[in-house]
Scaffold this motif. Structure first.
Motif, PDB file in Angstrom:
ATOM      1  N   ALA A  73       0.839  -1.197   0.000  1.00 42.79           N
ATOM      2  CA  ALA A  73       0.000   0.000   0.000  1.00 42.79           C
ATOM      3  C   ALA A  73       0.875   1.248   0.000  1.00 42.79           C
ATOM      4  O   ALA A  73       1.688   1.464   0.899  1.00 42.79           O
ATOM      5  N   GLY A  74       0.751   2.061  -1.037  1.00 39.40           N
ATOM      6  CA  GLY A  74       1.519   3.286  -1.157  1.00 39.40           C
ATOM      7  C   GLY A  74       2.932   3.109  -1.666  1.00 39.40           C
ATOM      8  O   GLY A  74       3.666   4.092  -1.816  1.00 39.40           O
TER       9      GLY A  74
ATOM     10  N   SER B  50       4.541   3.656  -7.173  1.00 43.45           N
ATOM     11  CA  SER B  50       4.220   5.026  -7.590  1.00 43.45           C
ATOM     12  C   SER B  50       4.057   5.172  -9.100  1.00 43.45           C
ATOM     13  O   SER B  50       3.699   6.248  -9.577  1.00 43.45           O
TER      14      SER B  50
ATOM     15  N   ARG C 129       5.965  -2.855   2.860  1.00 37.17           N
ATOM     16  CA  ARG C 129       5.809  -1.924   3.984  1.00 37.17           C
ATOM     17  C   ARG C 129       5.066  -2.520   5.161  1.00 37.17           C
ATOM     18  O   ARG C 129       4.868  -1.854   6.169  1.00 37.17           O
TER      19      ARG C 129
ATOM     20  N   ASN D 132       4.398   0.266   7.427  1.00 38.58           N
ATOM     21  CA  ASN D 132       3.026   0.620   7.773  1.00 38.58           C
ATOM     22  C   ASN D 132       2.437  -0.194   8.912  1.00 38.58           C
ATOM     23  O   ASN D 132       1.293   0.023   9.288  1.00 38.58           O
TER      24      ASN D 132
ATOM     25  N   GLU E 259      10.223   3.990  -3.308  1.00 36.27           N
ATOM     26  CA  GLU E 259       9.113   3.926  -4.254  1.00 36.27           C
ATOM     27  C   GLU E 259       9.419   2.891  -5.333  1.00 36.27           C
ATOM     28  O   GLU E 259      10.551   2.801  -5.808  1.00 36.27           O
TER      29      GLU E 259
END
Length: 473
Positions: A72-73, A76, A110, A148, A161
């Motif tokens: 998640a995130g 990019s 993450r 995370n 990223e």
């Protein structure tokens, strides 16, 4: 024919470059506990300085599923170079579509809190799901570690990223783009999209590569990009390292077993190996479905660990060139196998903490060589370039004196007992021999027998032979 052969070989080894265990629906925190390499290879220590912030890493693979809870995130951007995939590289392709997501989670996963494990569909009703989400949010608020959350897979560079570049590796590509064109297109796109590190967990059974790859790898080199490639696996027939891991300047990663020794099945051998990293008993994330984790092995998994280390260095030391990043990784590696560089461990076993924090002298050129020089010599047939500057002065060479001309010595006038004894000894010997000869002649003459001259027969001319006296007989 050459292009077709190269493509087929690459497809085969990329398909078999990892061994996937049966997926399991176990809770995600159990998978975090299996990541032994985080502490054993200095990664958690390196996190005290950097977690890969601000660095883009391109994963040229089968595609990455960005919906995985541990990613998640993290993703990019992306693209597809096969003509058959998702335009963002977000869908797995080929016979091993999960490969790219496994690589991505090891590199820059993450983690997450338990509410994002993907198991909410097993809950009894939506109310249970809401309760789980609330609990997860509270856990996330309390969590102050990397990534995370405390569950799931966390990668070596959890704040880097990812750029996903999907390619069709293995089997017949329905998009019609040959692998010899897909890979150089992928490298160029990654460079143009800002990648500072490129991971290539794929390989060929041939040490050579198509000429169509030259310009793309040169482009990456000229734009200061670190390229990391897997060495291949002996267990599937890759006895020696194959392209792209044989390309000069590429950081090639060999595999280690759980004890930190060169892996027999999950590695190969070659002079281009730069460093070794864990390749057995690894774990990673799977795309789609509730069972989102699996154990796997191979240099496909070892390569993203080293790519993550490269991302940590580039984040902590943004002023360093790609050549200096590679130099830090190989010079801080712990020696393995035979002393010095060898064909199993390269320069040694990766040490993330040392690579990030050690005091390493800068270098002007990539210690693993350059594709630019290789192209100039092998494609264009030019002679190696002469050094641009004089080599550093070595130790002073001592002056060698001119040879001495012998001079005749003056006669030695004083008596020397040793030479005199030698002379007297030889004089006595000569006198003794002379005396013995005289006696022998007299005895012969007394016998009345003449001694003929050499070469004569009978008596001397004009006379008779002298009769020898009886007493001399």
């Amino acid at each position: 024919m050459k292009r077709a052969t190269a493509a087929g070989a690459l497809s085969l080894t990329a398909v078999l470059l990892f061994q996937l265990a049966a997926p399991s629906p176990a809770h995600a925190d159990e998978w975090r506990d299996k990541e032994y390499w985080l502490t054993d290879y200095g990664i958690t220590e390196a996190w005290k300085k950097t977690q890969g912030e601000g660095v883009k890493v391109a994963v040229i693979d089968t595609g990455i599923d960005p919906s995985h809870p541990d990613l998640a995130g993290a993703v990019s951007g992306g693209t597809d170079v096969s003509g058959a995939g998702d335009p963002r590289g977000a869908r797995g392709l080929g016979v091993n579509p999960e490969h790219g997501t496994l690589v991505a989670t090891l590199l820059a996963g993450r983690g997450h809190t338990d509410s994002g494990s993907g198991d909410s569909e097993d809950s009894a009703d939506s109310g249970d799901s809401a309760d789980a989400k609330d609990s997860g949010d509270k856990d996330k608020e309390k969590y102050d570690g990397p990534g995370n959350g405390p569950d799931g897979i966390i990668g070596v560079a959890p704040k880097a990223e990812l750029l996903s570049v999907s390619a069709w590796i293995g089997g017949s590509n329905p998009g019609g783009v040959p692998i010899d064109d897909q890979l150089p297109n992928a490298v160029r796109w990654a460079v143009d999209s800002g990648a500072k590190v490129i991971n290539m967990s794929l390989g060929s059974s041939s040490t050579a590569w198509p000429e169509s790859w030259d310009d793309a790898f040169l482009y990456a080199e000229q734009n200061d990009v670190v390229i990391v490639a897997a060495a291949g696996n002996r267990g599937v027939g890759m006895i020696q390292v194959g392209a792209p891991a044989t390309i000069p300047g590429v950081l090639t990663v060999a595999g280690l077993d759980r004890q930190g020794k060169a892996s027999w099945d999950s590695s190969s051998e070659g002079i281009s190996i730069g460093v070794a990293a864990p390749a057995e008993n690894l774990v990673g994330g799977l795309p789609n479905g509730p069972a989102r984790y699996a154990e796997w092995s191979g240099t496909s998994a070892a390569a993203p660990l080293v790519s993550g280390v490269a991302a940590l260095i580039r984040s902590a030391h943004p002023e360093l060139s790609a050549a200096q990043v590679i130099n830090r990784i190989i010079t801080t590696a712990k020696d393995g196998g035979a002393p010095g560089r060898d064909t199993l461990y390269g320069y040694g076993i990766v040490d993330a903490n040392a690579a990030v924090n050690a005091n390493v002298p800068a270098v002007a050129a990539n210690p693993l060589g350059t594709i630019e020089e290789w192209i100039r010599i092998h494609r264009r047939g030019e002679a190696p370039a002469a050094p641009e500057s004089e080599p550093p002065a070595g130790p002073a060479v001592p002056d060698i004196p001119e040879p001495q001309v012998p001079v005749a010595a003056e006669p030695y006038l004083e008596e020397d007992p040793v030479p005199a004894a030698l002379v007297l000894g030889f004089g006595g010997l000569i006198l003794l021999v002379g005396t013995a000869g005289t006696i022998a002649v007299l005895r012969v003459r007394r016998s009345g027998r003449a001694v003929p001259e050499p070469g004569t027969e009978g008596p001397p001319e004009g006379g008779e032979r002298e009769k020898a006296p009886a007493e001399l007989v």
